[in-house]
Design an enzyme around this catalytic site. Sequence first.
Site, PDB file in Angstrom:
ATOM      1  N   ASP A 168       0.119  -0.578  13.514  1.00  0.00           N
ATOM      2  CA  ASP A 168       0.579  -2.484  12.963  1.00  0.00           C
ATOM      3  C   ASP A 168       0.863  -3.376  13.706  1.00  0.00           C
ATOM      4  OD1 ASP A 168       0.328  -1.145  11.013  1.00  0.00           O
ATOM      5  OD2 ASP A 168       2.166  -0.319  10.358  1.00  0.00           O
ATOM      6  N   ARG A 225      -7.703  -2.673  -1.537  1.00  0.00           N
ATOM      7  CA  ARG A 225      -7.961  -1.572  -0.438  1.00  0.00           C
ATOM      8  C   ARG A 225      -7.713  -0.034  -1.005  1.00  0.00           C
ATOM      9  NH1 ARG A 225      -2.371  -2.340   2.510  1.00  0.00           N
ATOM     10  NH2 ARG A 225      -3.172  -0.991   4.188  1.00  0.00           N
ATOM     11  N   ARG A 234      -8.082  -6.799   9.653  1.00  0.00           N
ATOM     12  CA  ARG A 234      -7.646  -7.234  11.222  1.00  0.00           C
ATOM     13  C   ARG A 234      -8.499  -7.831  12.159  1.00  0.00           C
ATOM     14  NH1 ARG A 234      -1.470  -3.838   9.619  1.00  0.00           N
ATOM     15  NH2 ARG A 234      -1.091  -5.718   8.287  1.00  0.00           N
ATOM     16  N   ARG A 279       1.191  -9.674   8.932  1.00  0.00           N
ATOM     17  CA  ARG A 279       0.813  -9.488  10.246  1.00  0.00           C
ATOM     18  C   ARG A 279       0.317 -10.160  11.568  1.00  0.00           C
ATOM     19  NH1 ARG A 279       4.404  -5.433  10.775  1.00  0.00           N
ATOM     20  NH2 ARG A 279       4.651  -3.561   8.913  1.00  0.00           N
ATOM     21  N   SER A 289      -3.593   8.753   8.081  1.00  0.00           N
ATOM     22  CA  SER A 289      -3.235   8.194   7.273  1.00  0.00           C
ATOM     23  C   SER A 289      -1.889   8.279   7.202  1.00  0.00           C
ATOM     24  CB  SER A 289      -3.374   7.723   5.859  1.00  0.00           C
ATOM     25  OG  SER A 289      -3.100   7.255   4.968  1.00  0.00           O
ATOM     26  N   GLY A 345       0.862  -1.247   0.193  1.00  0.00           N
ATOM     27  CA  GLY A 345      -0.147  -0.155  -0.574  1.00  0.00           C
ATOM     28  C   GLY A 345       0.984   1.721   0.081  1.00  0.00           C
ATOM     29  N   GLN A 348       0.023   7.244   5.024  1.00  0.00           N
ATOM     30  CA  GLN A 348       0.328   6.994   3.477  1.00  0.00           C
ATOM     31  C   GLN A 348      -0.400   8.502   2.374  1.00  0.00           C
ATOM     32  OE1 GLN A 348      -0.963   3.306   2.632  1.00  0.00           O
ATOM     33  NE2 GLN A 348       0.497   2.492   3.811  1.00  0.00           N
TER      34      GLN A 348
HETATM   35  C1  S3P Z   1       2.121   3.811   7.064  1.00  0.00           C
HETATM   36  C2  S3P Z   1       1.509   3.763   7.406  1.00  0.00           C
HETATM   37  C3  S3P Z   1       0.419   3.012   7.292  1.00  0.00           C
HETATM   38  C4  S3P Z   1       0.984   1.933   8.302  1.00  0.00           C
HETATM   39  C5  S3P Z   1       1.963   0.744   6.792  1.00  0.00           C
HETATM   40  C6  S3P Z   1       2.989   1.985   6.784  1.00  0.00           C
HETATM   41  C7  S3P Z   1       3.926   4.201   5.845  1.00  0.00           C
HETATM   42  O1  S3P Z   1      -0.761   2.777   6.852  1.00  0.00           O
HETATM   43  O2  S3P Z   1      -0.040   0.408   8.352  1.00  0.00           O
HETATM   44  O3  S3P Z   1       2.034  -0.353   7.572  1.00  0.00           O
HETATM   45  O4  S3P Z   1       5.270   4.266   5.614  1.00  0.00           O
HETATM   46  O5  S3P Z   1       3.357   5.337   5.699  1.00  0.00           O
HETATM   47  P1  S3P Z   1      -1.673   3.555   7.035  1.00  0.00           P
HETATM   48  O6  S3P Z   1      -1.215   5.507   6.021  1.00  0.00           O
HETATM   49  O7  S3P Z   1      -2.390   3.490   5.998  1.00  0.00           O
HETATM   50  O8  S3P Z   1      -2.145   4.762   8.223  1.00  0.00           O
END
Ligand code: S3P
Length: 444
Positions: A329, A123, A360, A402, A167, A95, A169
């Site tokens: 996580d 997703r 999860r 996980r 988030s 992701g 991300q």
């Molecule tokens: C991550 C952010 C989280 C985390 C993922 C890695 C990242 O996701 O769960 O394993 O590296 O920015 P979300 O941004 O969807 O919360």
Amino acid sequence: MLIRPARRLRGRLRVPGDKSVSHRAAMLAALARGRTTITNFSSSADCSSTLEVLRRLGVPVGREGSTVRVEGVGADEGGRRFRQPSTGLDCGNSGTTMRLMAGVLAAQPFTSVLTGDESLSRRPMGRVMEPLGQMGARLSAVDGHAPLTVEGRCPLRPVRYEMPVASAQVKSCVLLAGLGAEGRTEVFEPAAQTRDHTERMLRWFGVEVRTKEMSDEAGRVCVSVEGGSRLTARDLVVPGDISSAAFPLAAAALLPGSELELEGVGLNPTRAAVLDALRGLGLELSVEDERETSNEPTGLIRVRGGDGLKSSAHGANVIRGPLVPQLIDELPVLAVVGTAVEGGLEIRDARELRVKESDRISATVTNLRAMGAEVEEFEDGLRVDGPVRLRGARVESYGDHRIAMAFAVAGLAAEGETEIEGAEECVAVSFPEFFPLLESLTER
Ligand code: S3P
């Protein structure tokens, strides 16, 4: 994978390089001018997906074990840019690769298509399509799911974006796109602050990132970057992955007499809440040898498994609110630890867990029940009763690394053997060394 019960865990170990930091290091090195050598790069399949996507965009990337060399294309300077890929860019199960690269590609003057495996294609991508669309890129997907087509625009329009979900991300995606915008791009986090690796890594590469706390009640944080900022190549070392460290730590919590030392683990405050959570559940845990490694705090973690875990002084143990994104996580394995805690453990405000590599919440509830735990499921979390002794059972990994590792930990503490379907295949997504490493620490 068959897991046999353990008496305790003992030893000194190093977990592989942090996955979140490695993704960002590779992407920013690709955008920078000059060559960057990244040491202790994550061994995860997810980070290999990022390297492969960058290669497909014409970025020269070399790798020898955990050392990665990236020849940056200096894409922010209007000079050499990424090469338009001739086919889809495969993000595998990752992701982070898909959402962060969507931000990078939104500012490139061509169209590209990001694809992923079955789990990644389920997703939600609407969360990055929305802000990137506001910035002037054109994104399309099938009902908000990959394959994700990104028609870039150069330059993009800057935005002030209020994130509807906590988030990292999404925040990182908008900031990376913001590097290719004309003016300042601002991202407002919701009340809960997410991991700040992108901000730290941008600064490492010489970009000025502003972070300011808003004066509103929630104390929200606003992060901003100026479009056209230059990135300059700079060698860096990736800290050990605290999310991988969480599994041996949780096993030590469940097995009295355990003693572990984990060296060089990343201790970024927006990631390290799992340590406080484990301490709060009664685990004896200390941090030593703290230092700064390439803008990220690291240290040695020492744990000693006690004789049973207790509920906190305030009664019931509940993990909720702004803390949740900072240990998102680690929640499945914390739920497993919760079964050994006097008074059990409740997790709320964690609806996001339903849209990770698997659902999860549902996966954790189903597997814990199969092992004899009393569990209540909520839309946004779960509640486990404790203390109960888990029973070995046949459980599913749901193709989720996980979940596989959380139930390997449960299996070590259970009575009888535990079989985890599909575990070997999926742990490589974040921690390929997991099973042999765990075995080398186990005393029976
Ligand atoms: C991550 C952010 C989280 C985390 C993922 C890695 C990242 O996701 O769960 O394993 O590296 O920015 P979300 O941004 O969807 O919360």
